[in-house]
Design a protein around this motif. Structure first.
Motif, PDB file in Angstrom:
ATOM      1  N   GLU A  84       1.057  -1.325  -0.276  1.00 46.33           N
ATOM      2  CA  GLU A  84      -0.292   0.330  -0.383  1.00 46.33           C
ATOM      3  C   GLU A  84       0.589   0.793   0.066  1.00 46.33           C
ATOM      4  O   GLU A  84       0.666   2.051  -0.421  1.00 46.33           O
ATOM      5  CB  GLU A  84      -1.143   0.170   1.373  1.00 46.33           C
ATOM      6  N   SER A  85       1.907   1.282   1.043  1.00 46.75           N
ATOM      7  CA  SER A  85       3.071   2.400   0.520  1.00 46.75           C
ATOM      8  C   SER A  85       4.590   1.457   0.967  1.00 46.75           C
ATOM      9  O   SER A  85       4.800   0.105   1.167  1.00 46.75           O
ATOM     10  CB  SER A  85       2.377   3.194   1.603  1.00 46.75           C
ATOM     11  N   CYS A  86       5.113   2.555   1.576  1.00 46.96           N
ATOM     12  CA  CYS A  86       6.561   2.009   1.315  1.00 46.96           C
ATOM     13  C   CYS A  86       7.324   1.397   2.910  1.00 46.96           C
ATOM     14  O   CYS A  86       7.478   1.200   3.591  1.00 46.96           O
ATOM     15  CB  CYS A  86       7.944   3.236   1.302  1.00 46.96           C
ATOM     16  N   GLU A  87       5.267   2.329   3.968  1.00 50.45           N
ATOM     17  CA  GLU A  87       5.303   1.942   5.550  1.00 50.45           C
ATOM     18  C   GLU A  87       4.884   0.321   5.645  1.00 50.45           C
ATOM     19  O   GLU A  87       4.759  -0.052   6.735  1.00 50.45           O
ATOM     20  CB  GLU A  87       4.568   2.912   5.840  1.00 50.45           C
ATOM     21  N   ARG A  88       4.253  -0.004   3.966  1.00 52.05           N
ATOM     22  CA  ARG A  88       3.345  -1.216   4.432  1.00 52.05           C
ATOM     23  C   ARG A  88       4.154  -2.710   4.311  1.00 52.05           C
ATOM     24  O   ARG A  88       5.299  -2.408   3.050  1.00 52.05           O
ATOM     25  CB  ARG A  88       2.646  -1.147   3.650  1.00 52.05           C
ATOM     26  N   LYS A  89       4.497  -3.835   4.303  1.00 49.47           N
ATOM     27  CA  LYS A  89       4.573  -4.876   4.271  1.00 49.47           C
ATOM     28  C   LYS A  89       3.697  -5.474   2.683  1.00 49.47           C
ATOM     29  O   LYS A  89       2.938  -4.383   2.336  1.00 49.47           O
ATOM     30  CB  LYS A  89       3.843  -6.184   5.189  1.00 49.47           C
TER      31      LYS A  89
ATOM     32  N   TYR B 116       2.682  -7.890  -0.032  1.00 48.36           N
ATOM     33  CA  TYR B 116       1.786  -8.749   0.080  1.00 48.36           C
ATOM     34  C   TYR B 116       1.059  -9.273  -1.718  1.00 48.36           C
ATOM     35  O   TYR B 116       1.483  -8.895  -2.113  1.00 48.36           O
ATOM     36  CB  TYR B 116       0.110  -8.573   0.384  1.00 48.36           C
ATOM     37  N   THR B 117       0.568 -10.771  -1.488  1.00 50.65           N
ATOM     38  CA  THR B 117       0.591 -11.004  -2.706  1.00 50.65           C
ATOM     39  C   THR B 117      -0.520 -10.393  -3.000  1.00 50.65           C
ATOM     40  O   THR B 117      -1.989 -10.317  -2.350  1.00 50.65           O
ATOM     41  CB  THR B 117       0.193 -12.684  -2.702  1.00 50.65           C
ATOM     42  N   ARG B 118      -1.115  -8.985  -4.796  1.00 54.24           N
ATOM     43  CA  ARG B 118      -2.339  -8.913  -4.689  1.00 54.24           C
ATOM     44  C   ARG B 118      -2.009  -8.735  -6.000  1.00 54.24           C
ATOM     45  O   ARG B 118      -1.202  -8.892  -7.146  1.00 54.24           O
ATOM     46  CB  ARG B 118      -1.773  -7.634  -4.569  1.00 54.24           C
ATOM     47  N   MET B 119      -3.792  -8.931  -6.234  1.00 50.53           N
ATOM     48  CA  MET B 119      -3.997  -8.979  -7.622  1.00 50.53           C
ATOM     49  C   MET B 119      -3.485  -7.402  -8.766  1.00 50.53           C
ATOM     50  O   MET B 119      -3.097  -6.828  -7.528  1.00 50.53           O
ATOM     51  CB  MET B 119      -5.957  -9.128  -7.876  1.00 50.53           C
ATOM     52  N   THR B 120      -3.505  -7.536  -9.360  1.00 51.78           N
ATOM     53  CA  THR B 120      -3.197  -6.400 -10.631  1.00 51.78           C
ATOM     54  C   THR B 120      -4.253  -6.814 -11.962  1.00 51.78           C
ATOM     55  O   THR B 120      -4.955  -5.467 -11.078  1.00 51.78           O
ATOM     56  CB  THR B 120      -1.712  -6.702 -11.488  1.00 51.78           C
ATOM     57  N   ASN B 121      -3.984  -6.412 -12.690  1.00 48.22           N
ATOM     58  CA  ASN B 121      -4.831  -6.623 -14.347  1.00 48.22           C
ATOM     59  C   ASN B 121      -5.639  -8.166 -13.757  1.00 48.22           C
ATOM     60  O   ASN B 121      -4.815  -9.550 -14.733  1.00 48.22           O
ATOM     61  CB  ASN B 121      -4.530  -6.743 -15.218  1.00 48.22           C
ATOM     62  N   THR B 122      -6.734  -8.804 -13.929  1.00 53.87           N
ATOM     63  CA  THR B 122      -7.271  -9.861 -13.838  1.00 53.87           C
ATOM     64  C   THR B 122      -8.762 -10.116 -15.259  1.00 53.87           C
ATOM     65  O   THR B 122      -9.460  -9.527 -14.086  1.00 53.87           O
ATOM     66  CB  THR B 122      -7.842  -9.963 -12.548  1.00 53.87           C
TER      67      THR B 122
ATOM     68  N   TYR C 270      -9.631  -5.865   4.912  1.00 52.41           N
ATOM     69  CA  TYR C 270     -10.550  -4.106   4.995  1.00 52.41           C
ATOM     70  C   TYR C 270      -9.093  -3.270   5.203  1.00 52.41           C
ATOM     71  O   TYR C 270      -9.896  -2.064   5.165  1.00 52.41           O
ATOM     72  CB  TYR C 270     -10.937  -4.632   6.228  1.00 52.41           C
ATOM     73  N   LYS C 271      -8.066  -4.056   4.909  1.00 53.25           N
ATOM     74  CA  LYS C 271      -6.773  -2.970   4.232  1.00 53.25           C
ATOM     75  C   LYS C 271      -5.706  -3.306   3.283  1.00 53.25           C
ATOM     76  O   LYS C 271      -6.388  -4.191   2.551  1.00 53.25           O
ATOM     77  CB  LYS C 271      -6.388  -2.344   5.875  1.00 53.25           C
ATOM     78  N   GLU C 272      -4.934  -2.226   3.304  1.00 53.03           N
ATOM     79  CA  GLU C 272      -3.454  -2.546   2.453  1.00 53.03           C
ATOM     80  C   GLU C 272      -4.396  -2.589   1.010  1.00 53.03           C
ATOM     81  O   GLU C 272      -4.250  -3.187  -0.446  1.00 53.03           O
ATOM     82  CB  GLU C 272      -2.783  -3.761   2.575  1.00 53.03           C
ATOM     83  N   TRP C 273      -5.254  -1.073   0.926  1.00 53.48           N
ATOM     84  CA  TRP C 273      -5.540  -0.529  -0.521  1.00 53.48           C
ATOM     85  C   TRP C 273      -4.759  -0.816  -1.517  1.00 53.48           C
ATOM     86  O   TRP C 273      -3.321  -0.150  -1.151  1.00 53.48           O
ATOM     87  CB  TRP C 273      -6.513   0.519  -0.381  1.00 53.48           C
ATOM     88  N   VAL C 274      -4.167  -1.112  -2.671  1.00 48.63           N
ATOM     89  CA  VAL C 274      -4.257  -1.407  -4.266  1.00 48.63           C
ATOM     90  C   VAL C 274      -4.548  -0.842  -5.005  1.00 48.63           C
ATOM     91  O   VAL C 274      -6.164  -1.488  -4.909  1.00 48.63           O
ATOM     92  CB  VAL C 274      -2.694  -2.028  -3.866  1.00 48.63           C
TER      93      VAL C 274
END
Length: 479
Positions: A354-359, A361-367, A459-463
């Motif tokens: 989500e930012s440089c302050e956050r871990k 995670y495996t996240r979707m991109t263009n699906t 409910y967090k880690e928005w991308v």
């Protein structure tokens, strides 16, 4: 035109390389991610007026150091660097973070990370995406003027339109990733917008939302004009909508609804950090049929050019196009570096912060789902009684049990192979994911994708993400 390099990152790069060199003298693996990002939001409403605001989540200048030594990993984020701060950063990493990791109970993390797995091949590049019109050059007043004109046209469409909204959001960012073998920079811009029409009749109030998005600049806002009439017409149609009788029906999903199903059904469910935690049923179905043979599904920063496209992820892995379902068979998940190392898999370029302050995670991109060969008119003609599902709203899924629940604004009635003009709203789409996907019997030869929203991990880690696909015909439970 190409998005320009960040002057801020260019200024800080020599210091970051000096920091990296000192880290590599002490630790088996070290990397630095630098980010310089600006994001803005604009809105014009008939009732609420105009607003301009920075996007607090997506605007940042920051850095994140990751080190691995003797199987232990640590990260340290900071938002400024100069000659005097190099020693303090090194002290923080050595004296606090690694010391803390050594005090953790063995049960917290028995897995030891191999530094060699993270480094990868030697590669260096500086790449930028294209745009036609820079929203910064158009300026705040130019964007608001454009949105105001659109809002005024919505308001003038019909006396039943009681409120309007025209919105714009953009992000322009540069990222630099440095490690022993990598020197990567990317400069990216995306823009999205939407028109919203709200209509009333007596106490009945209905709304229609029509978005646009692109990997590019404010040129996409010209497409908002084309959404004025559909948004107004739909909002007014909804004033006469009926409540649907719950049941299973033959349905055709428009591409935005297909995209929501793709995202919710096999999006989070194949994020492989969930495999590590045994929180995803998909882990047990690799190599098995989970969908109709007509279905091939992709995810990746390189799958299509949209708002979630990039050249490398936040762990320095090159953006890819991963085939997740191949002709109905689940063949792969998507993976960040640490989960990949734990599972003996390969990183797919889906490690996102989500930012440089956050871990990361495996996240979707263009699906997306791939296109098929059917014509939409033939799909409609094939239905004796059913519905065309339009205007995706929101969704949720349960990766552990493969349940899905999605909200759709409109179900347009189909009878004897023709749209009757009768509509039902609101619609809740539910089901067991493999049953829904295996029921797909027709897939259109056209595909659309968009990314007007964002996705959280829980409910967090928005991308930023995008999704889409073709029209699909399936047997779906509606209520």
């Amino acid at each position: 035109m190409k998005v320009k390099n960040s002057e801020y990152i260019a200024e800080k790069k020599p210091l970051l390389k000096a920091l990296l060199s000192r880290l590599l003298e002490k630790y088996e693996y070290a990397s630095i991610l630098a980010c310089d990002s600006k994001a803005m939001r604009y809105s014009v409403s008939k009732r609420a007026g105009s607003t301009i605001a920075p996007d607090g989540v997506m605007t940042e200048r920051g850095f994140c150091v990751k080190i691995v030594d003797k199987g232990e990993a640590a990260e340290y984020s900071f938002n400024e660097i100069d000659e005097d701060s190099l020693n303090s950063i090194l002290t923080k990493i050595d004296g606090e973070l690694l010391a803390l990791s050594k005090k953790l109970p063995d049960a917290v993390d028995e897995f030891k990370l191999d530094a060699g797995v993270l480094e990868g091949e030697s590669i260096s590049f500086n790449k930028s995406t294209d745009y036609e019109e820079d929203p910064e050059e158009l300026g705040d007043e130019g964007i608001l003027s454009l949105l105001q004109g659109i809002s005024d046209k919505i308001a003038a469409y019909d006396e039943r339109i009681i409120d309007t909204r025209a919105t714009c959001q953009y992000q322009k960012y540069s990222k630099l990733f440095l490690s022993r073998n990598k020197d990567l920079q990317e400069n990216i811009m995306w823009t999205c917008g939407a028109v919203i029409a709200m209509a009333s009749k007596g106490e009945e109030v209905q709304m229609s939302y029509k978005p646009v998005s692109c990997l590019g600049g404010s040129e996409i806002l010209k497409d908002l004009e084309n959404n004025i009439e559909p948004a107004c017409r739909t909002a007014i149609e909804l004033l006469d909508s009926e409540t649907i009788t719950p049941g299973e029906y033959d349905c055709i999903c428009e591409p935005d609804v297909t995209g929501m199903i793709v995202h919710e059904a096999f999006g989070h469910g194949v994020e492989m950090d969930m495999f590590v935690k045994d929180r995803a049923l998909a882990k047990e179905y690799i190599g098995k049929y989970v969908a109709s043979p007509l279905i091939t599904m992709h995810d990746g920063a390189a799958t299509i050019p949209q708002v979630a496209s990039f050249f490398f992820d936040d762990e320095g892995n090159i953006g890819t196009d991963t085939v997740i379902i191949d002709k109905g068979i689940l063949v792969s998940g998507i993976c960040d570096s640490q989960s990949a190392a734990h599972l003996g898999f390969h990183a797919t370029g889906n490690g996102r912060r989500e930012s440089c302050e956050r871990k990361a995670y495996t996240r979707m991109t263009n699906t997306i789902f791939e296109a098929g060969s059917s014509k939409v008119e033939d799909m409609i003609a094939s239905i004796d009684y059913g519905f065309m599902l339009c205007e995706a709203s929101s969704g949720m899924e349960d990766p552990k049990n493969w349940g899905i629940q999605c909200m759709v604004t409109i179900a347009r009635e189909i009878k004897d192979g023709k749209l009757t003009g009768k509509i039902f709203s609101p619609i809740v789409l539910t089901g067991y994911v493999p049953d829904l996907l295996k029921s797909i019997s027709m897939v259109s030869d056209e595909i659309k994708a968009g990314g007007s929203g964002a996705c959280g991990k829980g409910y967090k880690e928005w991308v930023k993400v995008s999704d889409g696909g073709p029209y699909i015909k399936a047997r779906i439970r509606l209520g």
